[in-house]
Write a protein that holds these residues in place. Structure first.
Motif, PDB file in Angstrom:
ATOM      1  N   HIS A   8     -11.289  85.778 -35.811  1.00  0.00           N
ATOM      2  CA  HIS A   8     -10.228  85.196 -36.639  1.00  0.00           C
ATOM      3  C   HIS A   8     -10.298  83.659 -36.615  1.00  0.00           C
ATOM      4  CE1 HIS A   8      -6.979  85.671 -39.310  1.00  0.00           C
ATOM      5  NE2 HIS A   8      -6.119  85.058 -38.539  1.00  0.00           N
ATOM      6  N   HIS A  50      -1.073  75.713 -35.742  1.00  0.00           N
ATOM      7  CA  HIS A  50       0.236  75.992 -36.327  1.00  0.00           C
ATOM      8  C   HIS A  50       0.825  77.237 -35.675  1.00  0.00           C
ATOM      9  CE1 HIS A  50      -2.438  78.498 -38.742  1.00  0.00           C
ATOM     10  NE2 HIS A  50      -1.416  79.112 -39.321  1.00  0.00           N
ATOM     11  N   ASP A  54      -0.871  84.950 -36.095  1.00  0.00           N
ATOM     12  CA  ASP A  54      -2.310  85.161 -35.955  1.00  0.00           C
ATOM     13  C   ASP A  54      -3.021  83.937 -35.361  1.00  0.00           C
ATOM     14  OD1 ASP A  54      -1.639  84.005 -38.542  1.00  0.00           O
ATOM     15  OD2 ASP A  54      -3.750  84.250 -39.095  1.00  0.00           O
ATOM     16  N   ASP A 140      -5.697  76.660 -40.639  1.00  0.00           N
ATOM     17  CA  ASP A 140      -5.435  77.316 -41.924  1.00  0.00           C
ATOM     18  C   ASP A 140      -5.077  76.226 -42.924  1.00  0.00           C
ATOM     19  OD1 ASP A 140      -5.708  79.647 -40.518  1.00  0.00           O
ATOM     20  OD2 ASP A 140      -3.742  80.470 -41.062  1.00  0.00           O
ATOM     21  N   HIS A 190     -11.563  82.879 -39.971  1.00  0.00           N
ATOM     22  CA  HIS A 190     -10.380  83.375 -40.692  1.00  0.00           C
ATOM     23  C   HIS A 190     -10.770  84.261 -41.879  1.00  0.00           C
ATOM     24  CE1 HIS A 190      -6.139  83.197 -42.050  1.00  0.00           C
ATOM     25  NE2 HIS A 190      -5.875  82.746 -40.859  1.00  0.00           N
TER      26      HIS A 190
HETATM   27 MN    MN Z   1      -3.851  82.343 -40.126  1.00  0.00          MN
END
Ligand code: MN
Ligand code: NI
Length: 226
Positions: A8, A50, A54, A140, A190
Motif C-alpha cells: 500500500h 495524513h 490506510d 496520497d 497505493h
Molecule cells: Mn490512502
C-alpha cells in the motif's frame, strides 16, 4: 539509504544509523500477509503523511513496541501525544535536521480525517535527504503544481508516488509528477490493495515510459537502495 515497499503506502527506510517507517498499514493488508509483519519492524521514527485509516492503522502498535517518535503534521501529532505516544509536529513547508537526515513536510492535495471523522490536519508528503541521497514521498495526492518547487531544494533521486487512481493520482499523472520533481526514477505505491485502486501494471509502465521515467514496482518486502 534503503527503501523497502511494505505494501500500500507503507515504507521501511533504513539510513546509515536509523530505521524509519512511513504510513504503517500492514496488519489489514491482505497482499502483505506472509510477506511482511509488524514484528520485523524496529523504527526509531514513524512518518505519517495524513490521518486516513490506510496510513495509520498500525501506528499505535508499532510505536508502543518500538518506542519510535512520530513525525507528522501538528494535528496528527497532538492526537497521538494525547494517547501517550512521543511525537514531533511539523507543518507544510517546514524542514528540519533530524538524527537520520534532513526532512521537509510538503504539500499534498488530498484530505486527512481520522477514521472517526475527527480532524487530521492537512495532508502532506515528505522530502528526505540522508547520506547524500534524496527521496520524495508524495503521500496520497493529486498531481499539483507545487511539486515543481521540490527540486529547488536539490536533486531528487527517487520519487515514491501513488499510482492507483480513484483516491490519488493514477499512473499518467504520477509520471507527470516525476517530471515535475525532475526525477528519472519512481516507485509506484497505493495500488491493488482494494478494488477501487486495482491497476493494469503494464499500462502503468507504458505511461511512465512515454515520459522517459523508470517505474519501479517492487514486490512487498523488496525495495531499492539509493
Ligand atoms: Mn490512502
Ligand atoms: Ni488517504
Amino acid at each position: 539509504m534503503e527503501i523497502v515497499f511494505l505494501g500500500h503506502g507503507s515504507l521501511q527506510i533504513r539510513t546509515a544509523d536509523h530505521e524509519l517507517v512511513v504510513d504503517p498499514f500492514i496488519t489489514a493488508n491482505e497482499l502483505a500477509k506472509g510477506k511482511v509483519s509488524l514484528n520485523q519492524l524496529h523504527p526509531d521514527f514513524i512518518l505519517l503523511t495524513h490521518a486516513h485509516q490506510d496510513h495509520i492503522l498500525d501506528v499505535e502498535a508499532l510505536a508502543k513496541a518500538s518506542g519510535a517518535t512520530l513525525i507528522s503534521n501538528y494535528e496528527i501529532i497532538t492526537h497521538y501525544q494525547g494517547k501517550g505516544l512521543d511525537g514531533h509536529p511539523m507543518n507544510h513547508g517546514g524542514a528540519r535536521d533530524f538524527p537520520f537526515g534532513w526532512l521537509k513536510y510538503v504539500n499534498a492535495v488530498h484530505t486527512s480525517s481520522f477514521p472517526d471523522g475527527s480532524y487530521g490536519g492537512q495532508p502532506g508528503g515528505f522530502v528526505l535527504n540522508s547520506g547524500g541521497k534524496t527521496v520524495y514521498i508524495a503521500g496520497d495526492t493529486a498531481l499539483h503544481m507545487d511539486m515543481k518547487l521540490i527540486p529547488m531544494d536539490g536533486p531528487v533521486d527517487l520519487a515514491v508516488l501513488p499510482i492507483g487512481d480513484n483516491f490519488t493520482m493514477g499512473a499518467k499523472d504520477a509520471a507527470q509528477a516525476a517530471r515535475f520533481v525532475e526525477c528519472p526514477r519512481a516507485m509506484g505505491v497505493h495500488y491493488d490493495t482494494f478494488g477501487y485502486i486495482e491497476i493494469d501494471k503494464e499500462a502503468a509502465q507504458a505511461e511512465f515510459q512515454k515520459l522517459g521515467v523508470e517505474l519501479l514496482l517492487p514486490e512487498i518486502g523488496e525495495g531499492v537502495t539509493l
